[in-house]
Design an enzyme around this catalytic site. Structure first.
Site, PDB file in Angstrom:
ATOM      1  N   VAL A   1       0.691  -1.046   0.117  1.00  0.00           N
ATOM      2  CA  VAL A   1       0.154   0.091   0.101  1.00  0.00           C
ATOM      3  C   VAL A   1       1.076   1.211  -0.017  1.00  0.00           C
ATOM      4  O   VAL A   1       1.842   1.270   0.702  1.00  0.00           O
ATOM      5  CB  VAL A   1      -0.957   0.099   1.252  1.00  0.00           C
ATOM      6  CG1 VAL A   1      -1.806   1.199   1.259  1.00  0.00           C
ATOM      7  CG2 VAL A   1      -1.889  -1.425   1.320  1.00  0.00           C
ATOM      8  N   LYS A   2       0.393   2.305  -0.617  1.00  0.00           N
ATOM      9  CA  LYS A   2       1.286   3.404  -0.858  1.00  0.00           C
ATOM     10  C   LYS A   2       0.173   4.739  -0.036  1.00  0.00           C
ATOM     11  O   LYS A   2      -1.055   4.577  -0.486  1.00  0.00           O
ATOM     12  CB  LYS A   2       1.434   4.011  -2.300  1.00  0.00           C
ATOM     13  CG  LYS A   2       2.053   5.352  -2.226  1.00  0.00           C
ATOM     14  CD  LYS A   2       2.300   5.708  -3.740  1.00  0.00           C
ATOM     15  CE  LYS A   2       2.580   7.125  -4.017  1.00  0.00           C
ATOM     16  NZ  LYS A   2       2.828   7.594  -5.209  1.00  0.00           N
ATOM     17  N   THR A   3       0.658   5.362   0.900  1.00  0.00           N
ATOM     18  CA  THR A   3      -0.307   6.337   1.624  1.00  0.00           C
ATOM     19  C   THR A   3       0.647   7.239   1.996  1.00  0.00           C
ATOM     20  O   THR A   3       1.764   7.447   1.727  1.00  0.00           O
ATOM     21  CB  THR A   3      -0.734   5.533   2.860  1.00  0.00           C
ATOM     22  OG1 THR A   3      -2.019   6.256   3.139  1.00  0.00           O
ATOM     23  CG2 THR A   3       0.020   5.222   4.055  1.00  0.00           C
TER      24      THR A   3
END
Length: 295
Positions: A202-204
């Site tokens: 996940v990219k956050t």
């Protein structure tokens, strides 16, 4: 005719030693298929289990934004110094030589622009084309709390199902719904939903308070977005704090290619991510490298 090797005595079968099975230690990825793990092992350094991704996929909705007017002039000189390239298939085919031999995370969602509702995206790449391009993962936005939340989650589900079929990891990128606050509570919610839907990483966004809760509550690796351009010392501070609080890497664009010394900045970020330099040490490294880059 029998080979002498078939009757030769004294072979070492190691009967006194059990077979050693090497475990894949990337967070939450130990039970994935071999092909999936192989692709992730190209993205995440097997020694540090971290990654530095160079993002230059912005044109898929922003067009020729500052720093990306000419990929061949601004981004190509950085290829050698990054771990991973993140781009669209159009730029990959037209601007990235195959001999670059860098793992690619391919932007696989789109269908919007800065002139319209950003959350209104579709799956924009068939999995067969991603395989044809030999990429290591596909990426799509997920907009929790937005007008098109359901559609964006469904995009992730479609990619995950196709990815599981072919051994292709999926990166879910958390966009921010208009009615949501950019805080740890929101990014914990968005990241966890993405992981629950099957995204392998996940990219956050990094947040000042509670980011360690975002990483702790997400069962797969988190890489942080670079976000808007910051002064170099602030960007390196953000990197260091994110890694210190459990992030598995960074996916930076503007804070690299809009820097006054992009290559030096990319190298400094790698020092933070893979060698645990703190922000002060990394900024000093950037200043020293900058002198050589600008000569």
């Amino acid at each position: 005719m029998a080979d002498l090797d078939d009757i030769k005595e004294g072979k070492d079968f190691g009967i006194d030693r059990p077979q050693q099975n090497t475990l894949y230690t990337l967070k939450g990825c130990g039970s994935l298929d071999w092909g999936m793990q192989s692709r992730l092992a190209r993205i995440f350094n097997p020694h540090s289990n971290r990654t530095v991704m160079l993002a230059f996929d912005h044109g898929y909705f922003q067009g020729p934004t500052t720093g990306l007017e000419r990929i061949d002039l601004s981004i190509a000189p950085l290829f050698a110094d990054t771990d991973v390239l993140m781009c669209t298939r159009g730029v990959l085919r037209s601007q990235v030589p195959a001999a670059t031999n860098k793992p690619v995370v391919l932007r696989a969602s789109g269908g919007n622009s800065i002139l319209s509702e950003l959350s209104n995206e579709c799956v924009a790449v068939a999995m067969e084309d991603a395989l044809r391009l030999n990429v290591c993962a596909v990426a799509a936005q997920v907009y929790i709390g937005s007008e098109y939340e359901h559609q964006s989650i469904n995009n992730i589900i479609k990619l995950v199902d196709a990815g599981n079929r072919y051994g292709m990891p999926v990166l879910a990128v958390t966009g921010v719904g208009k009615e949501m606050t950019r805080d740890a509570r929101y990014f914990s919610l968005a990241s966890r939903i993405a992981a629950e839907m099957g995204a392998q990483f996940v990219k956050t966004y990094f947040v000042e308070e509670g980011f360690e809760k975002v990483t702790a509550s997400c069962p797969v690796p988190i890489v942080i977005a670079g976000g808007k351009k910051l002064p170099e010392h602030e960007a390196l501070e953000m990197c260091w704090r994110a890694i210190d609080q459990g992030a598995s890497g960074v996916d930076m664009g503007r804070n690299i290619f809009q820097s006054s010394a992009p290559r030096a900045m990319l190298k400094a970020v790698k020092k933070v991510v893979h060698e645990n330099l703190n922000a002060r040490e990394a900024y000093q490294f950037w200043q020293e490298e900058k002198q050589g880059e600008l000569k």
